[in-house]
Design a protein around this motif. Sequence first.
Motif: not given
Length: 316
Positions: A1-21
Amino acid sequence: MQALQANQGQPQLVKVDAPDCGPGQVRIKVAAVGVNRADLLQVAGLYPPPPGVTDILGLECAGTVIEVGDGAQWEIGDKVCALLAGGGMAEEACIDGRHVLPVPEGMSLLEAAALPEVYATAWLNVFQLGQATAGDKVLIHAGASGVGSAAIQLCKAQGIDCWVSVGSQERLEYCQSLGAKGGVLRGNGIEGLQDFAPFNVILDPVGASYAVQNLKMMAVDGRWVNIGLMGGRRVELDLAQLLGKRVQLIGSTLRTRDDDFKAALIQSLKDQVWPLFAAGKLTPQAEEVFDFTDAVAAFERLASNQVNGKLVLQLS
């Protein structure tokens, strides 16, 4: 899934695994997410998530329940909004079901995304910790912010008079349109608030630069709730004033509270605050909506300190 993480002082769109429920959780297909000052601080490296919490940004979201863990009291298809310690700025989020609220009737998911964090913060600090009641006078610093706009509306709904400090005349008029009795422009200094003092409750996200004046303006037995440090962290105070007025100085954070505390707070919101939306006494204050892929612009807009209410990122 797509998500936003911090990278060098900016929010960056990344691909990560979906969390477990897990048990007691629900999985939400996120439609929109509110942008908060805590997100700015996390991106700047100044406010890391609590231990064990995802580094995906986002403290609130709204969307549709698509999976329900054992014991969670929700159904697939429910339209909800939720308070998180992190992870809201993603296509999916898994959340303790006790931290989830129904979308108020007649409200869109975009509007609902602007509710959980600011109303939880305002309700906790002005009414639970600050114990504001009818007849009190409340001072709300940064009154045009998301938390400020929620606190003003809650005060009006409870029949409590409030005043604000803000950055411009336009923002003061905005606060007055929500129910504030008046206030001052911070560029002129906040000493003018003395005309409206003494205050029984002060909600302060500013900290050091306002502390001396706050103490002067407190009523006897007043409650001064500090929730931020935008104006610095160190100050010298005359503790004789604190003792003489029997002032309660309360430091408060929400993100690091445990799950049971947040569950009780969310239940209080559901019982005492959410009906005020149906009654037309509260309205969401989502000033501007940005596309999820345009998060950098949204963060820059919030950092400008010119936002009335909240900014929202839209995913779908």
